[in-house]
Design a protein around this motif. Structure first.
Motif, PDB file in Angstrom:
ATOM      1  N   ASP A   1       0.838  -1.199   0.000  1.00 16.92           N
ATOM      2  CA  ASP A   1       0.000   0.000   0.000  1.00 16.92           C
ATOM      3  C   ASP A   1       0.878   1.257   0.000  1.00 16.92           C
ATOM      4  OD1 ASP A   1      -2.554   1.328   0.121  1.00 16.92           O
ATOM      5  OD2 ASP A   1      -2.068   1.817   2.211  1.00 16.92           O
ATOM      6  N   LEU A   2       1.970   1.240   0.742  1.00 19.56           N
ATOM      7  CA  LEU A   2       2.893   2.377   0.780  1.00 19.56           C
ATOM      8  C   LEU A   2       3.517   2.622  -0.597  1.00 19.56           C
ATOM      9  CD1 LEU A   2       4.174   4.464   2.708  1.00 19.56           C
ATOM     10  CD2 LEU A   2       6.034   2.847   3.046  1.00 19.56           C
ATOM     11  N   ILE A   3       3.866   1.546  -1.283  1.00 18.31           N
ATOM     12  CA  ILE A   3       4.400   1.689  -2.650  1.00 18.31           C
ATOM     13  C   ILE A   3       3.342   2.336  -3.536  1.00 18.31           C
ATOM     14  CG2 ILE A   3       5.179   0.448  -4.702  1.00 18.31           C
ATOM     15  CD1 ILE A   3       6.421  -1.656  -2.796  1.00 18.31           C
ATOM     16  N   GLN A   4       2.099   1.896  -3.393  1.00 17.61           N
ATOM     17  CA  GLN A   4       1.008   2.469  -4.190  1.00 17.61           C
ATOM     18  C   GLN A   4       0.842   3.962  -3.897  1.00 17.61           C
ATOM     19  OE1 GLN A   4      -0.678   0.777  -6.516  1.00 17.61           O
ATOM     20  NE2 GLN A   4      -1.936   2.540  -7.069  1.00 17.61           N
ATOM     21  N   VAL A   5       0.894   4.338  -2.638  1.00 23.15           N
ATOM     22  CA  VAL A   5       0.779   5.757  -2.262  1.00 23.15           C
ATOM     23  C   VAL A   5       1.941   6.553  -2.857  1.00 23.15           C
ATOM     24  CG1 VAL A   5       0.893   7.369  -0.309  1.00 23.15           C
ATOM     25  CG2 VAL A   5      -0.562   5.349  -0.179  1.00 23.15           C
ATOM     26  N   PHE A   6       3.145   6.009  -2.791  1.00 17.84           N
ATOM     27  CA  PHE A   6       4.332   6.674  -3.347  1.00 17.84           C
ATOM     28  C   PHE A   6       4.157   6.903  -4.845  1.00 17.84           C
ATOM     29  CE2 PHE A   6       9.055   6.121  -4.513  1.00 17.84           C
ATOM     30  CZ  PHE A   6       9.311   7.471  -4.374  1.00 17.84           C
TER      31      PHE A   6
ATOM     32  N   ASN B   1      10.874  11.381   1.355  1.00 21.86           N
ATOM     33  CA  ASN B   1      11.122  11.764   2.748  1.00 21.86           C
ATOM     34  C   ASN B   1       9.836  12.135   3.487  1.00 21.86           C
ATOM     35  OD1 ASN B   1      13.848  11.287   2.568  1.00 21.86           O
ATOM     36  ND2 ASN B   1      14.359  13.404   2.087  1.00 21.86           N
ATOM     37  N   GLU B   2       8.797  12.516   2.763  1.00 23.58           N
ATOM     38  CA  GLU B   2       7.509  12.757   3.399  1.00 23.58           C
ATOM     39  C   GLU B   2       6.843  11.438   3.788  1.00 23.58           C
ATOM     40  OE1 GLU B   2       5.831  15.590   4.355  1.00 23.58           O
ATOM     41  OE2 GLU B   2       7.728  16.595   3.905  1.00 23.58           O
ATOM     42  N   LEU B   3       7.170  10.374   3.048  1.00 18.79           N
ATOM     43  CA  LEU B   3       6.604   9.051   3.323  1.00 18.79           C
ATOM     44  C   LEU B   3       7.393   8.290   4.385  1.00 18.79           C
ATOM     45  CD1 LEU B   3       5.981   7.880  -0.318  1.00 18.79           C
ATOM     46  CD2 LEU B   3       4.245   7.938   1.433  1.00 18.79           C
ATOM     47  N   VAL B   4       8.720   8.262   4.212  1.00 17.77           N
ATOM     48  CA  VAL B   4       9.590   7.429   5.045  1.00 17.77           C
ATOM     49  C   VAL B   4      10.790   8.254   5.481  1.00 17.77           C
ATOM     50  CG1 VAL B   4      11.037   5.364   5.085  1.00 17.77           C
ATOM     51  CG2 VAL B   4       8.932   5.357   3.756  1.00 17.77           C
ATOM     52  N   MET B   5      11.122   8.159   6.765  1.00 19.24           N
ATOM     53  CA  MET B   5      12.311   8.832   7.267  1.00 19.24           C
ATOM     54  C   MET B   5      13.005   7.888   8.235  1.00 19.24           C
ATOM     55  SD  MET B   5      13.752  12.349   7.743  1.00 19.24           S
ATOM     56  CE  MET B   5      12.507  13.069   6.799  1.00 19.24           C
ATOM     57  N   GLY B   6      14.290   7.681   8.019  1.00 21.55           N
ATOM     58  CA  GLY B   6      15.063   6.813   8.906  1.00 21.55           C
ATOM     59  C   GLY B   6      14.579   5.376   8.913  1.00 21.55           C
ATOM     60  N   GLY B   7      13.923   4.959   7.846  1.00 23.81           N
ATOM     61  CA  GLY B   7      13.431   3.592   7.763  1.00 23.81           C
ATOM     62  C   GLY B   7      12.071   3.381   8.406  1.00 23.81           C
ATOM     63  N   MET B   8      11.476   4.459   8.920  1.00 23.95           N
ATOM     64  CA  MET B   8      10.163   4.372   9.553  1.00 23.95           C
ATOM     65  C   MET B   8       9.133   5.103   8.699  1.00 23.95           C
ATOM     66  SD  MET B   8      10.970   2.630  12.212  1.00 23.95           S
ATOM     67  CE  MET B   8       9.552   2.681  13.231  1.00 23.95           C
TER      68      MET B   8
ATOM     69  N   GLU C   1       4.068   8.932   6.915  1.00 21.18           N
ATOM     70  CA  GLU C   1       2.752   9.356   6.442  1.00 21.18           C
ATOM     71  C   GLU C   1       2.290   8.450   5.315  1.00 21.18           C
ATOM     72  OE1 GLU C   1      -0.504  10.818   6.590  1.00 21.18           O
ATOM     73  OE2 GLU C   1       0.759  12.316   7.576  1.00 21.18           O
ATOM     74  N   THR C   2       1.023   8.081   5.351  1.00 20.63           N
ATOM     75  CA  THR C   2       0.460   7.265   4.281  1.00 20.63           C
ATOM     76  C   THR C   2      -0.722   7.948   3.607  1.00 20.63           C
ATOM     77  OG1 THR C   2      -0.963   6.109   5.847  1.00 20.63           O
ATOM     78  CG2 THR C   2       1.171   5.086   5.332  1.00 20.63           C
ATOM     79  N   ASN C   3      -1.133   9.108   4.120  1.00 24.35           N
ATOM     80  CA  ASN C   3      -2.248   9.846   3.553  1.00 24.35           C
ATOM     81  C   ASN C   3      -1.726  10.707   2.405  1.00 24.35           C
ATOM     82  OD1 ASN C   3      -4.276  11.697   2.930  1.00 24.35           O
ATOM     83  ND2 ASN C   3      -4.999  11.787   5.055  1.00 24.35           N
ATOM     84  N   MET C   4      -2.140  10.376   1.184  1.00 23.51           N
ATOM     85  CA  MET C   4      -1.630  11.067   0.006  1.00 23.51           C
ATOM     86  C   MET C   4      -1.997  12.551   0.024  1.00 23.51           C
ATOM     87  SD  MET C   4      -1.895  10.071  -4.003  1.00 23.51           S
ATOM     88  CE  MET C   4      -3.655  10.050  -3.996  1.00 23.51           C
ATOM     89  N   ASN C   5      -3.177  12.912   0.523  1.00 23.21           N
ATOM     90  CA  ASN C   5      -3.566  14.325   0.570  1.00 23.21           C
ATOM     91  C   ASN C   5      -2.644  15.133   1.474  1.00 23.21           C
ATOM     92  OD1 ASN C   5      -5.701  14.004  -1.226  1.00 23.21           O
ATOM     93  ND2 ASN C   5      -7.079  13.351   0.418  1.00 23.21           N
ATOM     94  N   GLU C   6      -2.263  14.562   2.612  1.00 27.15           N
ATOM     95  CA  GLU C   6      -1.327  15.243   3.509  1.00 27.15           C
ATOM     96  C   GLU C   6       0.036  15.435   2.838  1.00 27.15           C
ATOM     97  OE1 GLU C   6      -1.439  16.691   6.600  1.00 27.15           O
ATOM     98  OE2 GLU C   6      -3.596  16.518   6.298  1.00 27.15           O
ATOM     99  N   ILE C   7       0.482  14.415   2.146  1.00 27.75           N
ATOM    100  CA  ILE C   7       1.776  14.488   1.450  1.00 27.75           C
ATOM    101  C   ILE C   7       1.715  15.560   0.365  1.00 27.75           C
ATOM    102  CG2 ILE C   7       3.400  13.217  -0.006  1.00 27.75           C
ATOM    103  CD1 ILE C   7       2.347  10.666   1.521  1.00 27.75           C
ATOM    104  N   LEU C   8       0.625  15.591  -0.399  1.00 32.60           N
ATOM    105  CA  LEU C   8       0.471  16.598  -1.456  1.00 32.60           C
ATOM    106  C   LEU C   8       0.404  18.006  -0.872  1.00 32.60           C
ATOM    107  CD1 LEU C   8      -1.996  14.701  -3.802  1.00 32.60           C
ATOM    108  CD2 LEU C   8       0.412  15.234  -4.263  1.00 32.60           C
TER     109      LEU C   8
END
Length: 191
Positions: A88-93, A121-128, A131-138
């Motif tokens: 799902d994270l790949i799909q969001v990316f 970096n908005e999705l993953v930082m330091g391997g953790m 965020e998974t909400n695409m609207n927040e990332i946008l």
């Protein structure tokens, strides 16, 4: 925890690589090559999870990937991560990249690598996962674009000043300066 995120094309050329654990550059290249060999030889109708390669950690780690058109998106994760969650994270990316670049393609990853890393970096930082909400990332990307545009206005000020000085035609203005007649000016000076 995510150990690495790799994106490469159908020929194994890396287009994005982000390691969250230290590996020297030679080992990183070997990991990318081994990961490509593992992922690319799989049939399209099999699941998108497989055991990690020997260089990245073997059976303790999993490679979770998606193949879109000419690109493979591969996340190397440890056993604490959910395979479906990472898919799902790949799909969001990918969807976020698609919205930012309007039909993302391999060239976007090459020519806009800074923006791609910012999105990652908005999705993953330091391997953790952050965020998974695409609207927040946008929204964060839009805020970043506004800041960049504002800074471009400030940084362009010196260039505009130089352009204005060039457009002043200073050599002609110097010629047009009216100076008083010097012999008369000397006579007018009384000591």
């Amino acid at each position: 925890m995510i150990k690495a995120i790799l994106v490469f094309n159908n020929h194994g050329k890396p287009r994005l690589s982000k390691f969250y654990q230290y590996f020297n550059e030679d080992l990183q290249q070997q990991i990318i090559k081994e990961t490509f060999q593992l992922v690319s030889k799989r049939e399209d109708n099999v699941c998108n999870f497989l055991e990690g390669g020997s260089l990245i950690g073997g059976s303790d780690y999993k490679l979770i990937y998606r193949h879109y058109a000419t690109l493979y998106f591969v996340f190397c994760v440890d056993s604490s991560e959910s395979e479906l969650g990472i898919l799902d994270l790949i799909q969001v990316f990918v969807e976020t990249l698609d919205k930012c670049f309007e039909n993302v393609c391999e060239l976007d990853l090459i020519f806009h690598v800074d923006k791609v890393h910012y999105i990652l970096n908005e999705l993953v930082m330091g391997g953790m996962v952050l965020e998974t909400n695409m609207n927040e990332i946008l929204n964060r990307i839009e805020e970043q674009n506004k800041l960049e545009n504002k800074e471009a206005g400030i940084s362009a000020a010196p260039a505009r000043a130089v352009s204005a000085v060039k457009n002043m035609n200073i050599p002609q203005q110097i010629k047009d300066i009216k100076l008083p007649d010097l012999p008369q000016a000397i006579k007018d000076l009384k000591f």
